[in-house]
Write an enzyme that holds these catalytic residues in place. Structure first.
Site, mmCIF file in Angstrom:
data_model
loop_
_atom_site.group_PDB
_atom_site.id
_atom_site.type_symbol
_atom_site.label_atom_id
_atom_site.label_comp_id
_atom_site.label_asym_id
_atom_site.label_seq_id
_atom_site.Cartn_x
_atom_site.Cartn_y
_atom_site.Cartn_z
ATOM 1 N N ARG A 6 14.963 22.975 -1.744
ATOM 2 C CA ARG A 6 14.943 24.253 -2.471
ATOM 3 C C ARG A 6 14.365 25.358 -1.590
ATOM 4 O O ARG A 6 14.942 26.450 -1.468
ATOM 5 C CB ARG A 6 14.109 24.083 -3.743
ATOM 6 C CG ARG A 6 13.792 25.345 -4.509
ATOM 7 C CD ARG A 6 12.960 24.973 -5.728
ATOM 8 N NE ARG A 6 12.547 26.113 -6.517
ATOM 9 C CZ ARG A 6 11.429 26.808 -6.294
ATOM 10 N NH1 ARG A 6 10.649 26.494 -5.278
ATOM 11 N NH2 ARG A 6 11.114 27.826 -7.074
ATOM 12 N N ARG A 10 16.495 28.557 -0.079
ATOM 13 C CA ARG A 10 16.177 29.943 -0.508
ATOM 14 C C ARG A 10 15.692 30.787 0.659
ATOM 15 O O ARG A 10 16.026 31.962 0.758
ATOM 16 C CB ARG A 10 15.170 29.901 -1.659
ATOM 17 C CG ARG A 10 15.860 29.331 -2.898
ATOM 18 C CD ARG A 10 15.170 29.623 -4.180
ATOM 19 N NE ARG A 10 16.080 29.262 -5.283
ATOM 20 C CZ ARG A 10 15.686 29.038 -6.518
ATOM 21 N NH1 ARG A 10 14.410 29.146 -6.842
ATOM 22 N NH2 ARG A 10 16.570 28.749 -7.458
ATOM 23 N N GLY A 89 13.580 7.085 11.029
ATOM 24 C CA GLY A 89 14.995 6.834 11.341
ATOM 25 C C GLY A 89 15.770 8.139 11.402
ATOM 26 O O GLY A 89 16.550 8.384 12.335
ATOM 27 N N ASP A 113 5.600 6.807 3.534
ATOM 28 C CA ASP A 113 4.744 5.981 4.408
ATOM 29 C C ASP A 113 3.686 6.787 5.169
ATOM 30 O O ASP A 113 2.715 6.211 5.657
ATOM 31 C CB ASP A 113 5.608 5.227 5.434
ATOM 32 C CG ASP A 113 6.628 4.321 4.766
ATOM 33 O OD1 ASP A 113 6.444 4.004 3.580
ATOM 34 O OD2 ASP A 113 7.606 3.943 5.435
ATOM 35 N N ARG A 140 -6.605 -2.938 -13.214
ATOM 36 C CA ARG A 140 -8.039 -3.248 -13.288
ATOM 37 C C ARG A 140 -8.463 -3.630 -14.718
ATOM 38 O O ARG A 140 -9.352 -4.461 -14.900
ATOM 39 C CB ARG A 140 -8.885 -2.074 -12.769
ATOM 40 C CG ARG A 140 -10.338 -2.478 -12.543
ATOM 41 C CD ARG A 140 -11.126 -1.393 -11.873
ATOM 42 N NE ARG A 140 -10.867 -1.259 -10.445
ATOM 43 C CZ ARG A 140 -11.262 -2.134 -9.520
ATOM 44 N NH1 ARG A 140 -11.912 -3.215 -9.862
ATOM 45 N NH2 ARG A 140 -11.006 -1.930 -8.248
ATOM 46 N N ARG A 148 -10.253 -11.745 -13.363
ATOM 47 C CA ARG A 148 -9.226 -12.215 -12.416
ATOM 48 C C ARG A 148 -9.351 -11.534 -11.055
ATOM 49 O O ARG A 148 -9.899 -10.430 -10.936
ATOM 50 C CB ARG A 148 -7.833 -11.902 -12.967
ATOM 51 C CG ARG A 148 -7.431 -12.849 -14.054
ATOM 52 C CD ARG A 148 -6.046 -12.502 -14.566
ATOM 53 N NE ARG A 148 -5.709 -13.398 -15.658
ATOM 54 C CZ ARG A 148 -4.711 -13.202 -16.499
ATOM 55 N NH1 ARG A 148 -3.936 -12.131 -16.375
ATOM 56 N NH2 ARG A 148 -4.462 -14.057 -17.457
ATOM 57 N N ALA A 172 -10.734 -0.371 -4.799
ATOM 58 C CA ALA A 172 -10.453 -1.782 -4.476
ATOM 59 C C ALA A 172 -11.626 -2.419 -3.736
ATOM 60 O O ALA A 172 -12.355 -1.747 -3.005
ATOM 61 C CB ALA A 172 -9.196 -1.871 -3.623
ATOM 62 N N ARG A 243 8.301 5.050 -4.980
ATOM 63 C CA ARG A 243 9.261 5.933 -4.314
ATOM 64 C C ARG A 243 9.897 6.960 -5.235
ATOM 65 O O ARG A 243 10.765 7.727 -4.809
ATOM 66 C CB ARG A 243 10.356 5.102 -3.655
ATOM 67 C CG ARG A 243 9.924 4.574 -2.321
ATOM 68 C CD ARG A 243 10.983 3.726 -1.685
ATOM 69 N NE ARG A 243 12.241 4.407 -1.529
ATOM 70 C CZ ARG A 243 12.977 4.362 -0.428
ATOM 71 N NH1 ARG A 243 12.552 3.696 0.610
ATOM 72 N NH2 ARG A 243 14.131 4.957 -0.363
HETATM 73 O O1 F6P Z 1 10.045 3.867 4.480
HETATM 74 C C1 F6P Z 1 9.849 4.096 3.131
HETATM 75 C C2 F6P Z 1 9.886 2.810 2.362
HETATM 76 O O2 F6P Z 1 9.660 3.086 1.005
HETATM 77 C C3 F6P Z 1 8.910 1.732 2.839
HETATM 78 O O3 F6P Z 1 7.595 1.948 2.384
HETATM 79 C C4 F6P Z 1 9.576 0.501 2.290
HETATM 80 O O4 F6P Z 1 9.245 -0.633 3.062
HETATM 81 C C5 F6P Z 1 11.032 0.822 2.418
HETATM 82 O O5 F6P Z 1 11.154 2.211 2.448
HETATM 83 C C6 F6P Z 1 11.879 0.277 1.286
HETATM 84 O O6 F6P Z 1 13.196 0.500 1.611
HETATM 85 P P1 F6P Z 1 14.383 0.001 0.666
HETATM 86 O O7 F6P Z 1 14.368 0.863 -0.547
HETATM 87 O O8 F6P Z 1 15.600 0.169 1.482
HETATM 88 O O9 F6P Z 1 14.071 -1.420 0.318
#
Ligand code: F6P
Length: 309
Positions: A6, A10, A89, A113, A140, A148, A172, A243
């Site tokens: 976005r 813009r 990548g 990441d 937790r 556990r 943690a 994600r």
């Molecule tokens: O690189 C981002 C990432 O979310 C990593 O943390 C994870 O290992 C990978 O992509 C997962 O990729 P995919 O969705 O292809 O399994």
């Protein structure tokens, strides 16, 4: 990514440029999957996770022939500058593409990441981190109610940024990351001392890329040990929950700043660089450095995980 898209769209339109969106990343470039963009194309997307242009991995773009096709398509469309949003990548591909075809290209760091050199934070990291912490908080409650031990696996590919930060933020008891040597003997004795003292429950955050393996492998190592027979041990893999979802305010602001900065960099004649934020300042880093140099973990934070449990 939507917030970045976005902002770049813009900013470019305001600067008198025409904007074309490329669907499905490099694969879309090869297949000519282009879509004209205007101000309204990016309306109402800042709050949404993912990307309206979609994303794809492209084996064809790894070949010189594939990249040639992509360059021919761009030139046929009159596209003379590219903004690429993605992780290592994407940025590695961008560098090779520029070296071969000289179409100016500026990268924006987009990966949960946070493993890219040239920026303190990547787009998506803060959202993933908050999702991880929210889930650790929920786990937790069960850990505590049932006394556990939970091994919670978070994403991050080969890097421990999500694990380290969600471990601290989620309180943690231990954090296992690929940047440090994971010693199973030390882990066992630490868990025993925790579980026998005030902590009747514990949470260990494991980075999926830890050199000993993910949470499942570490749990199976622990279960093979007789001294763990009386410990109620569970594994929870947070996976792709990290994600997606509506981006945090911090991510939206970062993505907006970087999207604008990428277009400014292109207009100023930069090419083959990535925009990043270092100490709250926009910085440009040559693409090659972005994927060839390793961003180091903050060891002071690592110290906190031991101090505060
Ligand atoms: O690189 C981002 C990432 O979310 C990593 O943390 C994870 O290992 C990978 O992509 C997962 O990729 P995919 O969705 O292809 O399994």
């Amino acid at each position: 990514m939507n917030a970045c898209l976005r902002a770049a769209t813009r900013k470019a339109i305001t600067s008198g440029k025409k904007v074309v969106g490329i669907r499905r990343g490099y694969q879309g470039m090869i297949e000519g999957d282009f879509v004209p963009m205007d101000n309204s194309s990016v309306s109402n997307i800042i709050q949404n996770g993912g990307t309206i242009l979609k994303s794809a991995r492209s084996d064809q773009f790894r070949t010189p022939e594939g990249r040639q096709l992509a360059a021919d398509n761009l030139r046929a469309q009159g596209i003379d500058g590219l903004v690429a949003i993605g992780g290592d990548g994407t940025l590695a591909g961008a560098a090779i593409f520029f070296e071969e075809h000289k179409i100016p290209l500026v990268g924006c760091p987009g990966t949960i990441d946070n493993d890219l050199f040239g920026t303190d934070e990547t787009i998506g990291f803060d959202t993933a981190l908050n999702t991880a912490i929210e889930n650790i908080d929920k786990i937790r409650d069960t850990a505590d109610a049932h006394d556990r031990l939970f091994l919670v696996e978070v994403m991050g590919r080969d890097a421990g940024f999500i694990a380290l930060n969600s471990g601290i933020g989620g309180g943690a008891e231990m954090v296992l990351i690929p940047e440090t040597l994971t010693d199973i003997k030390k882990i066992k004795s630490h868990i025993h001392s925790l579980m026998s003292q005030q902590h009747r429950s514990s949470i260990v955050v494991v980075a999926e890329g830890d050199e000993l393996g993910g949470a499942t492998q570490i749990a199976s190592e622990l279960r093979q040990d007789d001294t763990f027979a009386n410990i109620d041990l569970r594994v929870c893999i947070l996976g792709h929950t990290q994600r997606g979802g509506s981006p945090t305010a911090r991510d939206r602001v970062l993505a907006s700043r970087l999207g604008v900065a990428a277009v400014e960099a292109l207009i100023d004649g930069h090419a083959n660089v990535m925009v990043g934020l270092i100490d709250n300042q926009i910085r440009l880093t040559p693409s090659r450095n972005v994927y060839s140099r390793k961003k180091s973990i903050n060891f002071e934070l690592l110290g906190l995980t031991t101090l505060l449990n």
